[in-house]
Design an enzyme around this catalytic site. Structure first.
Site, PDB file in Angstrom:
ATOM      1  CB  SER A 161      -0.984   0.004   1.265  1.00  9.98           C
ATOM      2  OG  SER A 161      -1.934  -0.906   1.063  1.00  9.98           O
ATOM      3  NE  ARG A 203     -11.200  -6.032  -6.680  1.00 12.27           N
ATOM      4  CZ  ARG A 203     -10.095  -5.913  -6.041  1.00 12.27           C
ATOM      5  NH1 ARG A 203      -8.919  -5.920  -6.448  1.00 12.27           N
ATOM      6  NH2 ARG A 203     -10.189  -5.289  -4.845  1.00 12.27           N
ATOM      7  CB  SER A 246     -13.163   1.262   0.349  1.00 11.98           C
ATOM      8  OG  SER A 246     -12.192   1.416  -0.475  1.00 11.98           O
ATOM      9  CG  ASP A 281      -5.918  -7.097   2.188  1.00 14.78           C
ATOM     10  OD1 ASP A 281      -6.951  -7.246   1.545  1.00 14.78           O
ATOM     11  OD2 ASP A 281      -4.956  -6.093   1.955  1.00 14.78           O
ATOM     12  CE  LYS A 317     -10.882  -6.273  -0.144  1.00  9.01           C
ATOM     13  NZ  LYS A 317     -10.605  -4.899  -0.386  1.00  9.01           N
TER      14      LYS A 317
END
Ligand code: S3P
Length: 425
Positions: free
Chosen positions: A20, A118, A162, A310, A337
């Site tokens: 990230s 997605r 999110s 995750d 995901k």
């Protein structure tokens, strides 16, 4: 690839840089003035897609070494129009949409067969409210962003908890005409806020919101990326499952919005120690040691989900070794995901001997303190499922064959080798 049962996992190690933070260092570095030196860059399939994307948009990126980059920024509005292939990287596609909303020109964003289905309206809708021109294809990629010089500041509460959506809005807000506030009732990872703060952006934060003032210019200079907690997670879970293990991971990012798994491990009875705590460039870093314990079932609900989103597939594996019934709920996001992770985990673990049932927003797992039998797991093109299969193999009686094991390189090239280096058989 087959992963054979382990007698124990013992050792000290480091894991590659946080995915990230690596994505953000390259994207924000490209918007900055001058050079940004990125140390500890976590090079992987996903982060390489981001490097290639900003190059295609006109920002030069020098590869000093595998884990060191220099990004030559083009300024807040200096990116060049074009077509960008985001490949498998959802973080790239969503954050980049925010970045591009305030640029000049027309940009097309494509994804691979996993990314294309997605959901993308979750970023397009708030950006349109800011005045952006973002077109989705029935809610999905390909996306077309026509840069608009006139974005407005808004107050918005995204429809899902999110960090990707929050970050897209904040990155667009850099180029808006007034402050923007993002409200989040359940906190999500805040790497974007921390990095923008380091780049000189004025942010006001409280427990449930962040307000960003439009920026004149960014200056980042240097980013030191800590080890990726989500890459450490499979190793920690293996150490918690396999008796006699003792594993320590150093220089690890321990941002508290990422480390929910440590709370769950402790609650379930594993032994966790966090030490050598410090801050590097605003991000908390530490060494973390995990040892096994007698595992017991637990409950995980919506408020805990973003802090270990995750890692939830690994929690399902832990639960299948923990005495009692574990319920994970409020995790419907797992269905969108890289694959539908609720079904991928159930279909992956059940044939190995786990007593797991899918529910719309999670699982019910009835655990027993014993090894799973073993068998075969299909990664379904999802890096986190491939790594789950490997850890299941270490804690099994017969080992696990992983179909599509290579996909681990999306976030963690070298995963199997590193795992092997600490596994005793
Ligand atoms: C990420 C945020 C999470 C996470 C993803 C990376 C990020 O997604 O699942 O792997 O870098 O912001 P959401 O914020 O959409 O849940």
């Amino acid at each position: 690839m087959r992963v054979e049962p382990a007698a124990s996992l013992v050792g000290h190690l480091v894991v590659p840089g946080d995915k990230s933070i690596s994505h953000r260092a390259v994207l924000i570095g490209a918007l900055a003035e001058g050079e940004t030196h990125v140390h500890g860059f976590g090079r992987s399939g996903d982060t390489q897609a981001t490097v290639d994307a900003v190059r295609a948009l006109g920002a030069e990126v020098e590869d000093v070494s595998d884990n060191e980059l220099v990004v030559h920024g083009v300024g807040l509005r200096g990116l060049r129009a074009g077509e960008i292939d985001c490949r498998n990287a959802g973080t790239l596609m969503r954050l980049l949409t925010g970045v591009l909303a305030g640029q000049d020109g027309e940009f097309t964003l494509l994804g691979d067969e996993s990314l294309t289905p997605r959901p993308m309206e979750r970023v397009a809708t708030p950006l349109r409210r800011m005045g952006a021109d973002v077109e989705t294809t029935d809610g999905h990629a390909p996306l077309v962003v026509r840069g608009s010089g006139a974005l407005h500041g808004i107050e918005v509460e995204p429809e899902v908890a999110s960090a990707q959506v929050k970050s897209a809005i904040l990155l667009a807000a850099l180029n808006a005409d007034a402050p923007t506030t993002v409200v989040e009732r359940i906190p999500t990872r805040d790497h974007t806020e921390l990095m923008l703060d380091a780049a000189g952006v004025r942010l006001r934060r409280n427990a449930t919101s962040v307000t960003l003032e439009p920026a004149g210019a960014l200056r980042l200079d240097e980013v030191v990326v800590p080890g990726d907690f989500s890459s450490a997670a499979p190793l920690f879970v293996a150490a918690a499952l396999v008796p006699g293990s003792d594993l320590t991971i150093h220089d690890l990012g321990v941002n508290q919005r990422r480390t929910g798994l440590l709370d769950v491990l402790e609650r379930m009875g594993a032994r966790v120690a966090v030490f050598e705590r410090r801050r590097i460039g605003g991000e908390p870093v530490a060494s973390v040691q995990v040892q096994p314990g007698e595992l017991v079932a637990t409950e995980i609900g919506a408020s805990e989900v973003p802090g270990l989103v995750d890692e939830l597939p690994l929690v399902a594996l832990l639960a299948s070794h923990a005495r009692g019934e574990t319920r994970v709920s409020g995790a419907g996001e797992l269905r969108v995901k890289e694959t539908d992770r609720i079904e991928a985990v159930t279909d992956g673990l059940r044939p190995l001997g786990a007593r797991i049932r899918s529910r719309p927003d999670g699982w019910t797992v009835t655990g027993v303190p014993a090894r799973l039998r073993g068998g075969r797991v299909d990664a379904r093109g999802d890096h986190r499922i491939a790594m789950l299969g490997a850890i299941a193999g270490l804690g099994s009686i017969e080992g696990v064959a992983i179909e599509g094991a290579d996909t681990a390189a999306i976030s963690f090239p070298g995963f199997y080798e590193l795992l092997d280096s600490v596994t005793r058989r």
